[in-house]
Design a protein around this motif. Sequence first.
Motif, PDB file in Angstrom:
ATOM      1  N   PRO A   1     -99.658 -23.125 -43.095  1.00  9.54           N
ATOM      2  CA  PRO A   1     -99.246 -22.913 -44.490  1.00  9.54           C
ATOM      3  C   PRO A   1     -98.529 -24.126 -45.073  1.00  9.54           C
ATOM      4  CG  PRO A   1     -98.592 -21.068 -43.081  1.00  9.54           C
ATOM      5  CD  PRO A   1     -99.030 -22.167 -42.177  1.00  9.54           C
ATOM      6  N   ARG A   2     -98.747 -24.349 -46.374  1.00  6.87           N
ATOM      7  CA  ARG A   2     -98.058 -25.416 -47.100  1.00  6.87           C
ATOM      8  C   ARG A   2     -96.716 -24.874 -47.586  1.00  6.87           C
ATOM      9  NH1 ARG A   2    -102.681 -25.838 -51.401  1.00  6.87           N
ATOM     10  NH2 ARG A   2    -102.430 -23.605 -51.042  1.00  6.87           N
ATOM     11  N   VAL A   3     -95.640 -25.519 -47.172  1.00 12.14           N
ATOM     12  CA  VAL A   3     -94.280 -25.048 -47.451  1.00 12.14           C
ATOM     13  C   VAL A   3     -93.579 -26.016 -48.392  1.00 12.14           C
ATOM     14  CG1 VAL A   3     -92.048 -24.439 -46.437  1.00 12.14           C
ATOM     15  CG2 VAL A   3     -94.162 -23.948 -45.179  1.00 12.14           C
ATOM     16  N   ALA A   4     -92.876 -25.460 -49.391  1.00  9.30           N
ATOM     17  CA  ALA A   4     -92.138 -26.306 -50.338  1.00  9.30           C
ATOM     18  C   ALA A   4     -90.783 -25.682 -50.620  1.00  9.30           C
ATOM     19  CB  ALA A   4     -92.919 -26.471 -51.637  1.00  9.30           C
ATOM     20  N   LEU A   5     -89.852 -26.500 -51.057  1.00  9.98           N
ATOM     21  CA  LEU A   5     -88.516 -26.055 -51.459  1.00  9.98           C
ATOM     22  C   LEU A   5     -88.448 -25.979 -52.976  1.00  9.98           C
ATOM     23  CD1 LEU A   5     -86.418 -28.319 -49.066  1.00  9.98           C
ATOM     24  CD2 LEU A   5     -86.551 -25.829 -48.922  1.00  9.98           C
ATOM     25  N   LEU A   6     -87.903 -24.897 -53.499  1.00  7.05           N
ATOM     26  CA  LEU A   6     -87.716 -24.757 -54.943  1.00  7.05           C
ATOM     27  C   LEU A   6     -86.582 -25.676 -55.379  1.00  7.05           C
ATOM     28  CD1 LEU A   6     -88.584 -23.191 -57.504  1.00  7.05           C
ATOM     29  CD2 LEU A   6     -86.808 -21.515 -56.955  1.00  7.05           C
ATOM     30  N   ASN A   7     -86.847 -26.503 -56.392  1.00  5.63           N
ATOM     31  CA  ASN A   7     -85.865 -27.500 -56.799  1.00  5.63           C
ATOM     32  C   ASN A   7     -85.971 -27.731 -58.313  1.00  5.63           C
ATOM     33  OD1 ASN A   7     -83.869 -29.443 -56.619  1.00  5.63           O
ATOM     34  ND2 ASN A   7     -84.946 -30.746 -55.156  1.00  5.63           N
ATOM     35  N   ILE A   8     -85.069 -28.528 -58.847  1.00  4.37           N
ATOM     36  CA  ILE A   8     -85.063 -28.816 -60.289  1.00  4.37           C
ATOM     37  C   ILE A   8     -85.918 -30.023 -60.634  1.00  4.37           C
ATOM     38  CG2 ILE A   8     -82.808 -27.761 -60.663  1.00  4.37           C
ATOM     39  CD1 ILE A   8     -81.612 -30.591 -60.616  1.00  4.37           C
ATOM     40  N   GLY A   9     -86.621 -30.557 -59.672  1.00  6.86           N
ATOM     41  CA  GLY A   9     -87.497 -31.698 -59.892  1.00  6.86           C
ATOM     42  C   GLY A   9     -88.244 -32.014 -58.615  1.00  6.86           C
ATOM     43  N   SER A  10     -89.294 -32.798 -58.709  1.00  5.74           N
ATOM     44  CA  SER A  10     -90.108 -33.126 -57.535  1.00  5.74           C
ATOM     45  C   SER A  10     -89.657 -34.415 -56.843  1.00  5.74           C
ATOM     46  CB  SER A  10     -91.579 -33.259 -57.941  1.00  5.74           C
ATOM     47  OG  SER A  10     -91.733 -34.266 -58.937  1.00  5.74           O
ATOM     48  N   GLU A  11     -88.764 -35.182 -57.494  1.00  6.82           N
ATOM     49  CA  GLU A  11     -88.310 -36.441 -56.912  1.00  6.82           C
ATOM     50  C   GLU A  11     -87.369 -36.203 -55.728  1.00  6.82           C
ATOM     51  OE1 GLU A  11     -89.150 -36.862 -61.280  1.00  6.82           O
ATOM     52  OE2 GLU A  11     -87.901 -35.536 -60.039  1.00  6.82           O
ATOM     53  N   ASP A  12     -87.384 -37.149 -54.772  1.00  9.16           N
ATOM     54  CA  ASP A  12     -86.595 -37.007 -53.552  1.00  9.16           C
ATOM     55  C   ASP A  12     -85.101 -36.910 -53.820  1.00  9.16           C
ATOM     56  OD1 ASP A  12     -88.877 -37.065 -52.042  1.00  9.16           O
ATOM     57  OD2 ASP A  12     -88.712 -39.183 -51.490  1.00  9.16           O
ATOM     58  N   GLN A  13     -84.635 -37.559 -54.878  1.00  8.01           N
ATOM     59  CA  GLN A  13     -83.193 -37.588 -55.139  1.00  8.01           C
ATOM     60  C   GLN A  13     -82.695 -36.366 -55.903  1.00  8.01           C
ATOM     61  OE1 GLN A  13     -85.428 -39.531 -56.514  1.00  8.01           O
ATOM     62  NE2 GLN A  13     -85.050 -39.891 -58.692  1.00  8.01           N
ATOM     63  N   LYS A  14     -83.591 -35.487 -56.326  1.00 10.51           N
ATOM     64  CA  LYS A  14     -83.201 -34.312 -57.112  1.00 10.51           C
ATOM     65  C   LYS A  14     -82.643 -33.206 -56.207  1.00 10.51           C
ATOM     66  CE  LYS A  14     -84.332 -35.441 -61.360  1.00 10.51           C
ATOM     67  NZ  LYS A  14     -85.439 -34.803 -62.079  1.00 10.51           N
ATOM     68  N   GLY A  15     -81.793 -32.354 -56.803  1.00 12.47           N
ATOM     69  CA  GLY A  15     -81.306 -31.178 -56.097  1.00 12.47           C
ATOM     70  C   GLY A  15     -79.979 -31.369 -55.408  1.00 12.47           C
ATOM     71  N   THR A  16     -79.504 -30.293 -54.792  1.00 12.80           N
ATOM     72  CA  THR A  16     -78.221 -30.307 -54.099  1.00 12.80           C
ATOM     73  C   THR A  16     -78.353 -31.000 -52.744  1.00 12.80           C
ATOM     74  OG1 THR A  16     -78.674 -28.183 -53.014  1.00 12.80           O
ATOM     75  CG2 THR A  16     -77.610 -28.113 -55.187  1.00 12.80           C
TER      76      THR A  16
END
Length: 343
Positions: free
Chosen positions: A178-193
């Motif tokens: 399965p393809r797994v992703a994290l829900l975030n406020i943007g797709s860039e590596d520096q985004k999120g907590t």
Amino acid sequence: MSNSSRIAVDAMGGDKGLAVMLAGVARARRRFPDMQFILVGDETAIRDGLLSHPNLTAHSEIVHAPEVVGSSDKPGQALRRAKTTSMGIAIDMVKQGRAAAAVSSGNTGALMAMAKLSLRMIPGIDRPALAALLPTLGNNDVVVLDLGANTECDARNLVQFAVMGAAYARTTLDLASPRVALLNIGSEDQKGTDEIRDAARDLKAATHLPMTFSGFVEGDQLSHGDVDVIVCDGFSGNIALKTAEGTARFVADLLKRAFRSSIRSKIGFLISRPATELLRHHLDPNNHNGAVFLGLNGLVVKSHGGANEVGVATAIAAAAKMVRDDLTRRIAEDLGNFEAKAA
């Protein structure tokens, strides 16, 4: 009757009453004819209800429960009555090994508290996560977790959720990786907590597990079908779920209003009816019902409180499939492999 093919059903849970629960069980058994059931609740009421389902009687055991967990009961109140309520006794059937899974349409908070206290966690799992399937534009639904069991999560929790969600997707969606992703406020590596970025780092390194880490997705990508598992904390997940459900109802109501607005619109509705029926089926939550508490030493499935008999049957069918594919063992093995590699 094999205990490995038994499902304990909280027959008194749910907003629509015993009749709908029994109708859902009967419908599920037609799909899984080898499945047996333990029906937990008011014995007299259940026996009376089974008169409408004679084919179910021979494949069910009734376990009496004098009390029911109310929709407004707090988890602490429910825990004190775990031994006398239909919900608590259904979970205890799993703990005793008399059933392979429990299904309830009752109070979510009470169900989680009872299940966690009774069944305990799989070694190495810190917290349970509530996972469910949401419809997408792709060929498969998407697994989303956590949907409200944990309002705050650290990176370790998110990684564990990803491992569990991938195992669930392999079982429920029949996917090898399965393809797994994290829900975030943007797709860039520096985004999120910090927690999300740290979890992403650890998941990128987990190349030995039967899953593919696809990075970050935003809220507007939940239904695209580009990934198979979306991981988040329970606070964000619950908001995302309720927003998706509200949007689906909004679209359905808007279409109804538009088609009723004029004679021309009504004619258009008749022409487009096959397409609108397909849309209605795709958005109907009863066709995607059944959230599971992942990470427990046993399977507990939460059916939506307002589910009709189709929804109840869908939740029971989900439980049956998880039992058949031994989901709890898969999660334990995947987590063990992840930790062994990370050590």
